[in-house]
Design a protein around this motif. Structure first.
Motif, PDB file in Angstrom:
ATOM      1  N   PRO A 178     -11.727  16.512  69.944  1.00 58.27           N
ATOM      2  CA  PRO A 178     -12.441  16.930  68.745  1.00 58.27           C
ATOM      3  C   PRO A 178     -13.845  17.443  69.053  1.00 58.27           C
ATOM      4  CG  PRO A 178     -12.071  14.537  68.746  1.00 58.27           C
ATOM      5  CD  PRO A 178     -11.514  15.052  69.999  1.00 58.27           C
ATOM      6  N   TYR A 185     -10.705   1.821  78.281  1.00 59.60           N
ATOM      7  CA  TYR A 185     -10.702   2.423  76.940  1.00 59.60           C
ATOM      8  C   TYR A 185      -9.275   2.848  76.566  1.00 59.60           C
ATOM      9  CZ  TYR A 185     -10.908   6.140  73.458  1.00 59.60           C
ATOM     10  OH  TYR A 185     -10.656   6.932  72.375  1.00 59.60           O
ATOM     11  N   VAL A 232     -16.100  -5.072  61.842  1.00 55.17           N
ATOM     12  CA  VAL A 232     -14.693  -5.266  61.467  1.00 55.17           C
ATOM     13  C   VAL A 232     -14.161  -6.580  62.053  1.00 55.17           C
ATOM     14  CG1 VAL A 232     -12.381  -4.216  61.500  1.00 55.17           C
ATOM     15  CG2 VAL A 232     -14.380  -2.767  61.306  1.00 55.17           C
ATOM     16  N   ASN A 240     -14.197  -5.475  71.424  1.00 53.18           N
ATOM     17  CA  ASN A 240     -14.431  -4.720  70.178  1.00 53.18           C
ATOM     18  C   ASN A 240     -13.156  -4.042  69.669  1.00 53.18           C
ATOM     19  OD1 ASN A 240     -16.061  -3.816  68.057  1.00 53.18           O
ATOM     20  ND2 ASN A 240     -16.382  -1.853  69.054  1.00 53.18           N
ATOM     21  N   PHE A 242     -10.944   3.798  62.243  1.00 54.93           N
ATOM     22  CA  PHE A 242     -11.628   4.545  63.310  1.00 54.93           C
ATOM     23  C   PHE A 242     -12.482   3.636  64.193  1.00 54.93           C
ATOM     24  CE2 PHE A 242     -11.500   7.810  59.879  1.00 54.93           C
ATOM     25  CZ  PHE A 242     -10.936   8.861  60.578  1.00 54.93           C
ATOM     26  N   ALA A 243     -12.926   2.481  63.653  1.00 55.10           N
ATOM     27  CA  ALA A 243     -13.959   1.699  64.327  1.00 55.10           C
ATOM     28  C   ALA A 243     -13.532   1.297  65.735  1.00 55.10           C
ATOM     29  CB  ALA A 243     -14.282   0.450  63.510  1.00 55.10           C
ATOM     30  N   LYS A 271     -15.663   4.202  72.433  1.00 56.18           N
ATOM     31  CA  LYS A 271     -14.842   5.325  72.897  1.00 56.18           C
ATOM     32  C   LYS A 271     -15.260   5.970  74.223  1.00 56.18           C
ATOM     33  CE  LYS A 271     -17.528   8.807  70.475  1.00 56.18           C
ATOM     34  NZ  LYS A 271     -17.550  10.069  69.751  1.00 56.18           N
ATOM     35  N   ILE A 323     -16.606   0.672  56.039  1.00 57.38           N
ATOM     36  CA  ILE A 323     -17.244  -0.443  56.757  1.00 57.38           C
ATOM     37  C   ILE A 323     -17.593   0.073  58.147  1.00 57.38           C
ATOM     38  CG2 ILE A 323     -14.970  -1.472  57.289  1.00 57.38           C
ATOM     39  CD1 ILE A 323     -16.453  -4.151  57.672  1.00 57.38           C
ATOM     40  N   SER A 331      -5.667   6.954  67.645  1.00 55.31           N
ATOM     41  CA  SER A 331      -5.379   6.828  69.063  1.00 55.31           C
ATOM     42  C   SER A 331      -5.885   8.095  69.764  1.00 55.31           C
ATOM     43  CB  SER A 331      -3.883   6.591  69.304  1.00 55.31           C
ATOM     44  OG  SER A 331      -3.658   6.285  70.664  1.00 55.31           O
ATOM     45  N   LEU A 346     -22.723   0.366  62.404  1.00 58.68           N
ATOM     46  CA  LEU A 346     -23.770   1.305  62.837  1.00 58.68           C
ATOM     47  C   LEU A 346     -24.092   1.166  64.327  1.00 58.68           C
ATOM     48  CD1 LEU A 346     -26.166   1.162  59.716  1.00 58.68           C
ATOM     49  CD2 LEU A 346     -24.244   2.694  60.136  1.00 58.68           C
ATOM     50  N   LYS A 406      -6.303   1.567  73.627  1.00 61.00           N
ATOM     51  CA  LYS A 406      -5.520   2.405  72.697  1.00 61.00           C
ATOM     52  C   LYS A 406      -4.024   2.119  72.870  1.00 61.00           C
ATOM     53  CE  LYS A 406      -8.913   4.544  70.707  1.00 61.00           C
ATOM     54  NZ  LYS A 406      -9.302   4.113  69.359  1.00 61.00           N
ATOM     55  N   GLY A 439     -15.396   2.430  60.533  1.00 63.45           N
ATOM     56  CA  GLY A 439     -16.045   3.432  61.390  1.00 63.45           C
ATOM     57  C   GLY A 439     -16.306   4.733  60.636  1.00 63.45           C
ATOM     58  N   ASN A 482     -22.782   2.912  66.590  1.00 64.74           N
ATOM     59  CA  ASN A 482     -22.837   4.267  67.158  1.00 64.74           C
ATOM     60  C   ASN A 482     -22.988   5.328  66.076  1.00 64.74           C
ATOM     61  OD1 ASN A 482     -22.866   5.924  69.470  1.00 64.74           O
ATOM     62  ND2 ASN A 482     -20.734   6.502  69.146  1.00 64.74           N
ATOM     63  N   SER A 483     -23.682   4.965  65.010  1.00 63.11           N
ATOM     64  CA  SER A 483     -23.913   5.951  63.944  1.00 63.11           C
ATOM     65  C   SER A 483     -25.106   5.487  63.124  1.00 63.11           C
ATOM     66  CB  SER A 483     -22.671   6.091  63.058  1.00 63.11           C
ATOM     67  OG  SER A 483     -22.296   4.833  62.551  1.00 63.11           O
ATOM     68  N   GLY A 541     -14.933   9.823  61.505  1.00 68.50           N
ATOM     69  CA  GLY A 541     -14.866   9.089  60.239  1.00 68.50           C
ATOM     70  C   GLY A 541     -15.647   9.789  59.131  1.00 68.50           C
TER      71      GLY A 541
HETATM   72  P1  NAD Z   1     -17.838   7.261  66.779  1.00 67.66           P
HETATM   73  O1  NAD Z   1     -18.428   6.347  67.780  1.00 67.66           O
HETATM   74  O2  NAD Z   1     -18.671   8.402  66.300  1.00 67.66           O
HETATM   75  O3  NAD Z   1     -17.343   6.439  65.494  1.00 67.66           O
HETATM   76  C1  NAD Z   1     -16.901   5.108  65.576  1.00 67.66           C
HETATM   77  C2  NAD Z   1     -17.646   4.333  64.511  1.00 67.66           C
HETATM   78  O4  NAD Z   1     -17.209   2.972  64.527  1.00 67.66           O
HETATM   79  C3  NAD Z   1     -19.159   4.306  64.730  1.00 67.66           C
HETATM   80  O5  NAD Z   1     -19.816   4.692  63.550  1.00 67.66           O
HETATM   81  C4  NAD Z   1     -19.468   2.845  65.093  1.00 67.66           C
HETATM   82  O6  NAD Z   1     -20.737   2.456  64.622  1.00 67.66           O
HETATM   83  C5  NAD Z   1     -18.339   2.121  64.411  1.00 67.66           C
HETATM   84  N1  NAD Z   1     -17.931   0.845  65.014  1.00 67.66           N
HETATM   85  C6  NAD Z   1     -17.628   0.579  66.315  1.00 67.66           C
HETATM   86  N2  NAD Z   1     -17.234  -0.685  66.450  1.00 67.66           N
HETATM   87  C7  NAD Z   1     -17.273  -1.253  65.213  1.00 67.66           C
HETATM   88  C8  NAD Z   1     -16.979  -2.535  64.695  1.00 67.66           C
HETATM   89  N3  NAD Z   1     -16.554  -3.536  65.486  1.00 67.66           N
HETATM   90  N4  NAD Z   1     -17.151  -2.755  63.380  1.00 67.66           N
HETATM   91  C9  NAD Z   1     -17.596  -1.775  62.556  1.00 67.66           C
HETATM   92  N5  NAD Z   1     -17.886  -0.541  62.983  1.00 67.66           N
HETATM   93  C10 NAD Z   1     -17.715  -0.278  64.296  1.00 67.66           C
HETATM   94  O7  NAD Z   1     -16.453   7.800  67.384  1.00 67.66           O
HETATM   95  P2  NAD Z   1     -15.505   8.956  66.871  1.00 67.66           P
HETATM   96  O8  NAD Z   1     -15.589  10.084  67.826  1.00 67.66           O
HETATM   97  O9  NAD Z   1     -15.718   9.205  65.432  1.00 67.66           O
HETATM   98  O10 NAD Z   1     -14.100   8.251  67.123  1.00 67.66           O
HETATM   99  C11 NAD Z   1     -13.445   7.537  66.096  1.00 67.66           C
HETATM  100  C12 NAD Z   1     -12.177   6.930  66.657  1.00 67.66           C
HETATM  101  O11 NAD Z   1     -11.376   7.967  67.231  1.00 67.66           O
HETATM  102  C13 NAD Z   1     -12.400   5.920  67.773  1.00 67.66           C
HETATM  103  O12 NAD Z   1     -11.460   4.884  67.636  1.00 67.66           O
HETATM  104  C14 NAD Z   1     -12.136   6.712  69.030  1.00 67.66           C
HETATM  105  O13 NAD Z   1     -11.710   5.902  70.087  1.00 67.66           O
HETATM  106  C15 NAD Z   1     -11.036   7.651  68.565  1.00 67.66           C
HETATM  107  N6  NAD Z   1     -10.969   8.882  69.371  1.00 67.66           N
HETATM  108  C16 NAD Z   1     -12.072   9.670  69.514  1.00 67.66           C
HETATM  109  C17 NAD Z   1     -11.999  10.816  70.315  1.00 67.66           C
HETATM  110  C18 NAD Z   1     -13.209  11.685  70.524  1.00 67.66           C
HETATM  111  O14 NAD Z   1     -13.216  12.459  71.479  1.00 67.66           O
HETATM  112  N7  NAD Z   1     -14.237  11.634  69.668  1.00 67.66           N
HETATM  113  C19 NAD Z   1     -10.800  11.172  70.938  1.00 67.66           C
HETATM  114  C20 NAD Z   1      -9.683  10.355  70.744  1.00 67.66           C
HETATM  115  C21 NAD Z   1      -9.776   9.210  69.956  1.00 67.66           C
END
Ligand code: NAD
Ligand code: UFG
Length: 332
Positions: free
Chosen positions: A179, A148, A59, A99, A80-81, A84, A30, A123, A33, A152, A7, A35-36, A13
């Motif tokens: 964040p 969701y 993943v 996922n 991170f992947a 969310k 890895i 988490s 894409l 976690k 991620g 969500n990016s 990430g």
């Molecule tokens: P994000 O969606 O921007 O990043 C997650 C990335 O993982 C994306 O680029 C997506 O394309 C990729 N992805 C998803 N499933 C995948 C898979 N099966 N294989 C490969 N890639 C995959 O989210 P973020 O805000 O950067 O969050 C990162 C992590 O932190 C997540 O696990 C999220 O649950 C956790 N988190 C986020 C927040 C927040 O508010 N942003 C708060 C607490 C926890």
């Protein structure tokens, strides 16, 4: 160190990869894409003048993971992947369980196979449910109200069981608070598709007149002004927390959880006011009903992370508001 970042092109990430490269570490990403965007890889290069190796893939694809571990010597994995969005997880629970859980299981199995047993996991403060008191400490009871959050909690449990069964494992569970912000270059940040669910992405869209006004979800909570209070943390501070956690797992064994927050709570209206002041813009808002599932207030006691990881948040709310706005202005 050599790190695999799952991620790694996502919001948190990508900022973490920047900090790792700036620190001189070697990074393999890895990301499927989902969500990016691929261009994030180039932006990371533009910021750091260094390159991360990028694999576009899922993943849950064990063969791909095996080929990555075969080809590269990896010391630590930062995972991170995952999906969310709380609301989407209620509507599409299977998609979330599939996922988030399957990707973690595949990853752990392949890590076991290649004897790479050091992981930092994303988490969330959502695992504390509706806390009985504040600030929140790591040993508070855990519960959750949506699929969701359930993923976690389940992953935390899986990782704890794994580390207890095999003492070679070393795992840091990082529970993020809220964040926001973006890299000060304005090259990387958070760009959710469609109408944002979260407060700061919504505020910036109102500020640039893409959305008419912010709906403030309730002003009858037991908080300073009746609106919800959260612990907002700059994504760059959060990213730096991952470097400290990676060092910790590299040099120790066992499993532990750490709150990554600032320890300060701000209400929705305080956020709106601060954003207006810092960026000299108007953010129109209307008070509406409470959002289902929301809690009144949530903020961290981050002292354990300071004690154990030597990490604490340094950026201010002004920095968070300024950098969030800068990113949208540059990328709109
Ligand atoms: P994000 O969606 O921007 O990043 C997650 C990335 O993982 C994306 O680029 C997506 O394309 C990729 N992805 C998803 N499933 C995948 C898979 N099966 N294989 C490969 N890639 C995959 O989210 P973020 O805000 O950067 O969050 C990162 C992590 O932190 C997540 O696990 C999220 O649950 C956790 N988190 C986020 C927040 C927040 O508010 N942003 C708060 C607490 C926890
Ligand atoms: N809010 C509004 N209007 C909006 C959006 C949010 O008033 O349009 C309010 C909420 O009611 C809440 C505060 O702003 O009081 C923050 O809401 P967010 O949606 O930005 O954040 P949450 O704390 O609800 O949830 C976030 C993530 C979760 C994560 C949790 C803890 O979305 O995935 O932080 O890390 F679990």
């Amino acid at each position: 160190m050599n790190l695999l970042v799952t991620g790694g092109t996502g919001f948190i990430g990508s900022h973490t990869v920047v900090e790792l490269l700036n620190n001189g570490d070697e990074v393999i990403i890895i990301d499927n894409l989902s969500n990016s965007k691929r261009e994030v890889v180039d932006k990371i290069k533009e910021i750091t003048k260094r390159e991360a190796i990028f694999y576009e893939g899922d993943v849950r694809n064990k063969e791909l993971l095996q080929s990555i571990f075969q080809k590269h010597k990896i010391d630590v994995v930062i995972h991170f992947a995952g999906y969310k969005a709380v609301g989407e997880s209620v509507a599409k629970p299977l998609m979330y369980y599939d996922n988030n859980l399957i990707s973690t299981l595949c990853l752990c199995e392949v890590m076991n196979e290649y004897k790479v047993k050091k992981m930092v996991f994303s988490s969330s403060a959502t695992v504390y449910g509706n806390p009985k008191s504040l600030p929140i400490k790591e040993d508070f009871p855990l519960s959750t109200t949506n699929p969701y959050g359930e993923t976690k909690l389940m992953i935390e449990k899986i990782l704890k069981d794994l580390a207890h069964a095999d003492k070679e494992w070393s795992i840091a569970i990082l529970r993020y608070f809220n964040p926001i912000g973006a890299h000060e270059s304005g090259l990387i940040g958070e760009s959710p598709n469609g109408i944002p669910n979260n407060l700061m992405p919504y505020i910036v869209k109102v500020a640039i007149h893409e959305l008419d006004h912010l709906n403030v979800f309730g002003n009858d909570y037991d908080t300073i002004d009746g609106t919800g209070v959260r612990d907002y943390i700059h994504v760059v501070d959060l990213a730096k927390g991952h470097l400290c956690a990676a060092k910790k797992v590299f040099n120790s064994h066992g499993v532990d959880a750490y709150n990554l927050g600032t320890g300060n709570g701000y209400s929705v209206l305080q956020m709106v006011k601060k954003f207006e002041e810092v960026n000299h813009v108007k953010v129109k808002y209307e008070i509406t009903q409470r959002r289902a599932g929301d809690i009144a207030a949530c903020y961290a006691d981050p002292s354990y992370a300071y004690q154990q990881l030597g990490w604490k948040a340094e950026k201010t709310l002004d920095d968070m508001c300024r950098d969030s706005y800068h990113f949208i202005q540059k990328n709109n």
